[in-house]
Design an enzyme around this catalytic site. Structure first.
Site, PDB file in Angstrom:
ATOM      1  N   LYS A   1       0.862  -1.185   0.000  1.00  0.00           N
ATOM      2  CA  LYS A   1       0.000   0.000   0.000  1.00  0.00           C
ATOM      3  C   LYS A   1       0.891   1.224   0.000  1.00  0.00           C
ATOM      4  O   LYS A   1       2.011   1.172   0.506  1.00  0.00           O
ATOM      5  CB  LYS A   1      -0.880   0.025   1.253  1.00  0.00           C
ATOM      6  CG  LYS A   1      -2.090   0.895   1.133  1.00  0.00           C
ATOM      7  CD  LYS A   1      -3.158   0.163   0.369  1.00  0.00           C
ATOM      8  CE  LYS A   1      -4.516   0.756   0.403  1.00  0.00           C
ATOM      9  NZ  LYS A   1      -5.507  -0.245   0.010  1.00  0.00           N
TER      10      LYS A   1
ATOM     11  N   GLY B   1     -20.973   6.429   3.193  1.00  0.00           N
ATOM     12  CA  GLY B   1     -19.973   6.761   2.159  1.00  0.00           C
ATOM     13  C   GLY B   1     -20.630   6.637   0.791  1.00  0.00           C
ATOM     14  O   GLY B   1     -21.019   5.538   0.389  1.00  0.00           O
TER      15      GLY B   1
ATOM     16  N   ASN C   1     -17.368   6.420  -5.104  1.00  0.00           N
ATOM     17  CA  ASN C   1     -17.493   5.479  -6.223  1.00  0.00           C
ATOM     18  C   ASN C   1     -18.042   4.128  -5.772  1.00  0.00           C
ATOM     19  O   ASN C   1     -19.042   3.643  -6.305  1.00  0.00           O
ATOM     20  CB  ASN C   1     -16.139   5.329  -6.947  1.00  0.00           C
ATOM     21  CG  ASN C   1     -16.212   4.290  -8.059  1.00  0.00           C
ATOM     22  OD1 ASN C   1     -17.195   4.230  -8.798  1.00  0.00           O
ATOM     23  ND2 ASN C   1     -15.202   3.454  -8.158  1.00  0.00           N
TER      24      ASN C   1
END
Ligand code: GLU
Length: 419
Positions: free
Chosen positions: A105, A217, A220
């Site tokens: 990450k 949330g 996308n």
């Protein structure tokens, strides 16, 4: 109450697999440490003319099963502990769905919401210059994560290829279609979550038509999931973003809500008969059957796990539930479908993108989803089977399956001793 760090939460979950699998401390020790950590500073000239430094990270957690893989986030709170935890989670995630990648990450401690397009491009290119010696299509393959997108992947690819002088689209995934992105990548995370949820609902013998869904949330992943579920007949009753949430017991059309969010900035600007306004936090305790945390980590904790009314939690965000909350939810018989399977559709289609790039042969959107569905369904069924057979949570079962695969790879390489 002392808060554990995201990496401590990962280690807690890792240790639980020892008893499930009958492993030694030594086996598990290997998965407690990242293989390589790049923790440095990049700097750009802001539009104001001042020179600004930002913390920049890449944690290459483990590559026993294939090249390191995982997204990059641009976030003011991105720190090394969080990036380390997310890199570990990527290692587990790729192993859960059995794709040939390790885990990594990256991040930059920076708020793109208060930056210009030029500043975002400069930051992306500076990150690529810093990381160029460490990344590559067969070494470490970045992708989008929180507050990064296809355009940013395009800047990074371009800067990297300028340095190496070689075309290498498989360096990075989640790219725009024009430079080798995959059809379906934008929908992949949510679509993967839908395949998993549909399989679970079938296992439970429930009728999807009547299920109420609340989503924390509306970016996308959260919004795409809302549309896909709405079109399948689920009732979307709650949605929130960083400014607050809305709730309607009879449900609403997520496309209508998005239209208003795009125009005015938030779901809370949506008004219609029957719509109530809630805080972003209160969405966690909203009246629903399926709760979908699709924003940031650390949202369902010991202090609010008791308020959850849903009986299924589908983790579309990374790390939304703490281990303390897991225990409370387990004792309340709430089914938590963990992030490492619920949102693994994203990295799985990243894998498809990488396969298309290295073979220079591109697939139709149908081909992408025809290949995604069986991967998600089989991975979830294996987790469900282990969880039922051993009477353990879906998270413990996911970790156990993944840890077993990673350790098997490490033993096959002779990195860990055979016993
Ligand atoms: N950032 C996404 C995740 O957390 C996608 C990673 C990828 O495609 O490599 O799964």
């Amino acid at each position: 109450m002392q808060k554990n760090t995201p990496f401590e939460n990962y280690v807690t979950r890792l240790i639980r697999t020892k008893d499930i699998l009958g492993y030694t401390d030594n086996d598990i020790e290997f998965l407690k440490t990242p293989q390589n950590v790049i923790d440095d500073t990049i700097s750009i000239t802001r539009d104001s003319g001042e020179q600004a430094p930002y913390k920049a990270y890449r944690v290459q957690f483990n590559n026993m099963r294939g090249p390191y893989k995982g997204g990059i986030r641009f976030h003011p709170d991105a720190d090394i502990d969080e990036v380390k935890a997310l890199a570990a989670a990527m290692t587990i995630k790729c192993a859960v769905v059995d794709i040939p990648f390790g885990g990594a990450k990256g991040g930059v401690q920076f708020n793109p919401k208060t930056a210009s397009k030029k500043e975002i491009q400069d930051i992306s290119r500076a990150w690529a210059r810093l990381m160029a010696p460490h990344i590559g299509a067969h070494k470490d393959i970045p992708a989008p994560d929180v507050y990064t997108n296809g355009q940013i992947m395009g800047y990074i690819l371009d800067e990297y290829e300028k340095i190496t002088g070689v075309s290498e689209p498989g360096l990075i995934t989640g790219k725009p279609l024009a430079i080798g992105g995959s059809l379906g990548r934008d929908r992949a995370t949510a679509q993967g979550g839908v395949y998993v949820l549909q399989t679970l609902v079938k296992e439970l013998g429930r009728d999807t038509e009547k299920l109420r869904v609340s989503i924390q949330g509306f970016g996308n992943a959260g919004y795409t999931l809302a549309i896909l579920l709405h079109d399948k007949g689920y009732r979307i009753v709650g949605a929130s973003d960083s400014r607050g949430g809305i709730y309607a017991k009879d449900g609403f059309d997520p496309r209508e809500v998005m239209k208003i969010k795009e125009e005015k900035g938030s779901v809370v600007d949506y008004t219609a008969p029957g719509i109530e306004i809630l805080s972003n936090e209160a969405i966690i305790g909203s009246e629903c059957d399926i709760l979908v945390p699709a924003a940031l980590d650390n949202q369902i904790r010991a202090d609010n796990a008791d308020t959850v009314k849903a009986y299924i939690i589908l983790e579309l965000a990374n790390g939304p539930t703490t281990p303390d909350a897991d225990q409370i939810l387990e004792s309340r018989k709430i089914i938590v479908v963990p992030d490492v399977i619920s949102n693994a559709g994203g990295v799985t289609v990243s894998y498809f993108e990488w396969v298309q790039n290295i073979s220079s042969f591109y697939w139709t959107e149908n081909e992408v989803f025809e290949k995604l569905e069986p991967i998600m369904v089989h991975a979830f069924e294996a987790i469900w089977k282990m969880s039922t057979a051993k009477q353990i949570s879906l998270r413990d079962a996911s970790f156990a399956i993944a840890v077993q695969r990673i350790i098997e790879a490490a033993k096959a390489r002779g990195v860990l001793e055979l016993n």
